[in-house]
Design a protein around this motif. Structure first.
Motif, PDB file in Angstrom:
ATOM      1  N   ALA A   1       1.185  -1.317  -0.126  1.00 59.54           N
ATOM      2  CA  ALA A   1       0.231  -0.128   0.197  1.00 59.54           C
ATOM      3  C   ALA A   1       1.061   1.494  -0.171  1.00 59.54           C
ATOM      4  O   ALA A   1       0.394   1.454  -1.098  1.00 59.54           O
ATOM      5  CB  ALA A   1      -0.679   0.045   1.346  1.00 59.54           C
ATOM      6  N   ALA A   2       1.799   1.045   0.886  1.00 61.72           N
ATOM      7  CA  ALA A   2       2.096   2.585   1.041  1.00 61.72           C
ATOM      8  C   ALA A   2       3.626   2.549  -0.420  1.00 61.72           C
ATOM      9  O   ALA A   2       3.765   4.037  -1.066  1.00 61.72           O
ATOM     10  CB  ALA A   2       3.673   2.286   2.593  1.00 61.72           C
ATOM     11  N   LEU A   3       4.172   1.835  -1.172  1.00 59.96           N
ATOM     12  CA  LEU A   3       4.468   1.418  -2.115  1.00 59.96           C
ATOM     13  C   LEU A   3       3.588   2.034  -3.526  1.00 59.96           C
ATOM     14  O   LEU A   3       3.966   2.050  -4.418  1.00 59.96           O
ATOM     15  CB  LEU A   3       5.335   0.282  -2.559  1.00 59.96           C
ATOM     16  CG  LEU A   3       7.173  -0.003  -2.235  1.00 59.96           C
ATOM     17  CD1 LEU A   3       7.410  -0.813  -1.563  1.00 59.96           C
ATOM     18  CD2 LEU A   3       7.498   1.505  -1.395  1.00 59.96           C
ATOM     19  N   GLY A   4       2.174   1.906  -3.116  1.00 55.42           N
ATOM     20  CA  GLY A   4       0.705   2.357  -4.348  1.00 55.42           C
ATOM     21  C   GLY A   4       1.210   1.620  -5.282  1.00 55.42           C
ATOM     22  O   GLY A   4       0.416   1.247  -6.685  1.00 55.42           O
ATOM     23  N   GLU A   5       1.298   0.257  -4.973  1.00 57.35           N
ATOM     24  CA  GLU A   5       0.381  -1.023  -5.128  1.00 57.35           C
ATOM     25  C   GLU A   5      -0.489  -2.119  -4.787  1.00 57.35           C
ATOM     26  O   GLU A   5      -0.957  -1.487  -3.767  1.00 57.35           O
ATOM     27  CB  GLU A   5       2.134  -1.957  -5.506  1.00 57.35           C
ATOM     28  CG  GLU A   5       3.275  -0.980  -6.375  1.00 57.35           C
ATOM     29  CD  GLU A   5       4.485  -2.438  -6.044  1.00 57.35           C
ATOM     30  OE1 GLU A   5       3.903  -3.465  -6.473  1.00 57.35           O
ATOM     31  OE2 GLU A   5       5.396  -2.502  -6.304  1.00 57.35           O
ATOM     32  N   GLU A   6      -1.108  -2.540  -5.654  1.00 58.99           N
ATOM     33  CA  GLU A   6      -2.949  -3.080  -5.454  1.00 58.99           C
ATOM     34  C   GLU A   6      -2.238  -4.114  -3.790  1.00 58.99           C
ATOM     35  O   GLU A   6      -1.881  -5.135  -4.151  1.00 58.99           O
ATOM     36  CB  GLU A   6      -3.424  -2.945  -6.499  1.00 58.99           C
ATOM     37  CG  GLU A   6      -4.947  -3.850  -6.000  1.00 58.99           C
ATOM     38  CD  GLU A   6      -5.319  -4.599  -7.390  1.00 58.99           C
ATOM     39  OE1 GLU A   6      -5.300  -3.928  -8.216  1.00 58.99           O
ATOM     40  OE2 GLU A   6      -6.114  -5.872  -6.889  1.00 58.99           O
ATOM     41  N   VAL A   7      -3.459  -4.235  -2.851  1.00 58.65           N
ATOM     42  CA  VAL A   7      -2.521  -4.831  -1.878  1.00 58.65           C
ATOM     43  C   VAL A   7      -3.759  -5.956  -2.376  1.00 58.65           C
ATOM     44  O   VAL A   7      -5.093  -6.536  -1.854  1.00 58.65           O
ATOM     45  CB  VAL A   7      -2.925  -4.761  -0.693  1.00 58.65           C
ATOM     46  CG1 VAL A   7      -3.143  -5.206   0.481  1.00 58.65           C
ATOM     47  CG2 VAL A   7      -1.977  -2.894  -0.674  1.00 58.65           C
ATOM     48  N   SER A   8      -3.658  -7.142  -3.330  1.00 64.22           N
ATOM     49  CA  SER A   8      -3.820  -8.002  -3.632  1.00 64.22           C
ATOM     50  C   SER A   8      -2.944  -9.383  -3.913  1.00 64.22           C
ATOM     51  O   SER A   8      -2.176  -8.839  -4.315  1.00 64.22           O
ATOM     52  CB  SER A   8      -4.831  -7.691  -3.882  1.00 64.22           C
ATOM     53  OG  SER A   8      -4.658  -8.073  -5.461  1.00 64.22           O
ATOM     54  N   ALA A   9      -3.513 -10.620  -4.044  1.00 71.04           N
ATOM     55  CA  ALA A   9      -2.640 -11.319  -4.549  1.00 71.04           C
ATOM     56  C   ALA A   9      -2.759 -11.162  -6.531  1.00 71.04           C
ATOM     57  O   ALA A   9      -1.373 -11.070  -6.795  1.00 71.04           O
ATOM     58  CB  ALA A   9      -3.825 -12.661  -4.791  1.00 71.04           C
TER      59      ALA A   9
ATOM     60  N   VAL B   1      -0.217 -19.252  -7.706  1.00 70.17           N
ATOM     61  CA  VAL B   1      -1.186 -20.129  -6.747  1.00 70.17           C
ATOM     62  C   VAL B   1      -2.235 -19.181  -5.876  1.00 70.17           C
ATOM     63  O   VAL B   1      -1.588 -18.334  -5.178  1.00 70.17           O
ATOM     64  CB  VAL B   1      -1.035 -21.188  -5.512  1.00 70.17           C
ATOM     65  CG1 VAL B   1      -2.152 -22.037  -5.117  1.00 70.17           C
ATOM     66  CG2 VAL B   1      -0.522 -22.164  -6.560  1.00 70.17           C
ATOM     67  N   ILE B   2      -3.233 -18.774  -6.046  1.00 67.88           N
ATOM     68  CA  ILE B   2      -4.726 -17.816  -5.566  1.00 67.88           C
ATOM     69  C   ILE B   2      -5.326 -18.644  -4.082  1.00 67.88           C
ATOM     70  O   ILE B   2      -5.525 -19.579  -4.671  1.00 67.88           O
ATOM     71  CB  ILE B   2      -4.822 -16.445  -6.031  1.00 67.88           C
ATOM     72  CG1 ILE B   2      -5.674 -17.579  -6.943  1.00 67.88           C
ATOM     73  CG2 ILE B   2      -3.621 -16.179  -6.830  1.00 67.88           C
ATOM     74  CD1 ILE B   2      -7.176 -16.374  -7.263  1.00 67.88           C
ATOM     75  N   ASP B   3      -5.563 -18.433  -2.958  1.00 67.76           N
ATOM     76  CA  ASP B   3      -6.349 -18.736  -2.257  1.00 67.76           C
ATOM     77  C   ASP B   3      -7.720 -18.719  -2.553  1.00 67.76           C
ATOM     78  O   ASP B   3      -7.813 -18.057  -3.571  1.00 67.76           O
ATOM     79  CB  ASP B   3      -6.210 -18.220  -1.259  1.00 67.76           C
ATOM     80  CG  ASP B   3      -6.998 -19.029   0.060  1.00 67.76           C
ATOM     81  OD1 ASP B   3      -6.376 -20.335   0.353  1.00 67.76           O
ATOM     82  OD2 ASP B   3      -8.330 -18.876   0.523  1.00 67.76           O
ATOM     83  N   GLU B   4      -8.580 -19.452  -2.280  1.00 63.48           N
ATOM     84  CA  GLU B   4     -10.024 -20.022  -2.835  1.00 63.48           C
ATOM     85  C   GLU B   4     -11.005 -18.136  -2.732  1.00 63.48           C
ATOM     86  O   GLU B   4     -11.542 -17.882  -3.166  1.00 63.48           O
ATOM     87  CB  GLU B   4     -10.479 -21.362  -1.870  1.00 63.48           C
ATOM     88  CG  GLU B   4     -10.780 -22.021  -2.971  1.00 63.48           C
ATOM     89  CD  GLU B   4     -10.773 -23.760  -1.849  1.00 63.48           C
ATOM     90  OE1 GLU B   4     -10.550 -23.493  -0.280  1.00 63.48           O
ATOM     91  OE2 GLU B   4     -10.989 -24.796  -2.482  1.00 63.48           O
ATOM     92  N   ALA B   5     -10.590 -18.164  -1.521  1.00 60.43           N
ATOM     93  CA  ALA B   5     -11.256 -16.695  -1.052  1.00 60.43           C
ATOM     94  C   ALA B   5     -10.634 -15.447  -2.139  1.00 60.43           C
ATOM     95  O   ALA B   5     -11.394 -14.280  -2.382  1.00 60.43           O
ATOM     96  CB  ALA B   5     -10.567 -15.890  -0.233  1.00 60.43           C
ATOM     97  N   ASP B   6      -9.718 -15.771  -2.949  1.00 57.15           N
ATOM     98  CA  ASP B   6      -9.168 -14.835  -3.865  1.00 57.15           C
ATOM     99  C   ASP B   6     -10.022 -15.469  -5.244  1.00 57.15           C
ATOM    100  O   ASP B   6      -9.671 -14.728  -6.763  1.00 57.15           O
ATOM    101  CB  ASP B   6      -8.084 -15.084  -3.738  1.00 57.15           C
ATOM    102  CG  ASP B   6      -7.629 -13.380  -3.147  1.00 57.15           C
ATOM    103  OD1 ASP B   6      -8.405 -12.484  -2.418  1.00 57.15           O
ATOM    104  OD2 ASP B   6      -6.293 -13.436  -1.723  1.00 57.15           O
ATOM    105  N   ALA B   7     -10.626 -16.393  -4.870  1.00 56.97           N
ATOM    106  CA  ALA B   7     -10.846 -16.698  -6.781  1.00 56.97           C
ATOM    107  C   ALA B   7     -11.391 -15.863  -8.126  1.00 56.97           C
ATOM    108  O   ALA B   7     -10.340 -16.229  -9.022  1.00 56.97           O
ATOM    109  CB  ALA B   7     -12.178 -18.172  -6.022  1.00 56.97           C
TER     110      ALA B   7
END
Ligand code: FO1
Length: 318
Positions: free
Chosen positions: A250-258, A273-279
């Protein structure tokens, strides 16, 4: 059994490394560990990511705390405090033995890699745990108050000041660029059937490994040979499983996600590989030219570590 090379930082990397060690034949795994977090305390070299991986693979780690040894005692730290030494970076009694031993051997002229391989063997670890380089690389972070050594920021300041910039002294920024890929890392990557990027912080655990001259090119060479590189997201449902990766992104301006992590790995990996929560992020990952593998990725016990390792290996080898 395939020969597998994993790139790892501390806790998250150690968990998947253990899963891989559980499912592979003894000796078929090499783990290239980040040494950017290394720092001297009390005149002794401490290698936190190496030691976390070592203790985890040896079955000696304190799993609650995430670092150091289970059943540790703290008598030396108490005495150091009485002597007026700063003890914000806590070193347990048995952990200290490793730092004394390693530092003595380094001062006798041995390479960090030789010492690491010998220590792992003495602790009964068949996996080859390889420092990313023998020459020092030191991660520093720039905050509003200026540049800090990594552990000063991570432990002493509890990762509170926002990170504006990261540097890997000795790799990309040193005038002489002294660090280089070791012969052991080169041989491991050249002989790999699969390469795994563990769910470690992409900014301060994986990036320093990739900054060591030669390593990124060796991974690219492996891909040209048809070897697949698979990474696992350290961000699940927008949060880091452990550590400050989410706040740093976040501080470096990048998206906070897989997806934000996947973007950092464009051109480096074949599958993510991403978690099922991020399908729901899978189509966006695939639009980056990266195969998305949706799976349970939170490792809570040895069974889930081994299960994730099998998913990762399937993605590499299928
Ligand atoms: N982390 C802490 O939060 N506090 C400590 O006092 C601390 C001591 C420590 C000693 C040896 C070691 O191998 C690791 C230690 N860590 C400690 C963890 C370390 O700072 C982090 O794991 C990493 O460098 C980030 O990956």
């Amino acid at each position: 059994m395939p020969r597998v090379v994993a790139l790892a930082g501390g806790v998250g990397g150690a968990k998947l490394a253990l899963g891989l060690q559980l499912v592979l034949a003894p000796g078929d795994l090499a783990v290239v560990v980040n040494t950017g977090d290394d720092q001297e305390f009390h005149g002794l070299l401490v290698c936190p990511d190496h030691d976390t991986v070592l203790y985890t693979l040896a079955g000696l780690a304190d799993r609650e705390r995430g670092w150091g040894l289970a059943g540790e005692t703290w008598a030396a730290a108490g005495q150091l405090a009485r002597l007026g030494e700063p003890t914000w970076f806590q070193l347990g009694d048995r952990d200290l033995a490793l730092h004394v031993h390693r530092t003595r051997r380094l001062r006798d002229g041995e390479r960090l890699t030789t010492i690491a391989l010998d220590v792992a063997a003495r602790l009964g670890v068949a996996t080859r745990i390889l420092p990313m380089s023998d020459a020092p690389v030191r991660t520093r972070v720039r905050t509003a108050d200026g540049w800090l050594a990594f552990q000063d920021w991570f432990v002493r300041l509890r990762q509170e000041p926002a990170v504006l910039e990261v540097a890997f002294d000795g790799a990309e920024r040193a005038p002489s660029g002294r660090a280089q890929m070791t012969p052991e890392v080169q041989a491991a990557l050249a002989g790999a059937d699969a390469i795994v990027i563990c769910p470690s912080n992409p900014l301060v655990s994986i990036a320093p490994i990739l900054a060591v001259p030669g390593i990124r090119d060796a991974i690219a060479d492996a891909r040209r040979r048809g070897i697949r590189v698979v990474a696992v997201s350290p961000i699940v449902a927008g949060r880091a499983l452990k550590g400050p990766a989410d706040r740093m992104l976040a501080a470096l301006g990048e998206e906070v996600s897989a997806l934000g992590v996947a973007r950092r790995y464009i051109g480096l990996i074949d599958a993510f590989v991403i978690d099922e929560a991020d399908a729901a992020l899978a189509p966006a990952v695939e639009r980056l030219g990266i195969r998305a593998v949706v799976a349970p990725s939170v490792m809570t016990d040895d069974a889930s570590r081994a299960a994730l390792a099998r998913i990762v290996l399937d993605a590499c080898l299928a």
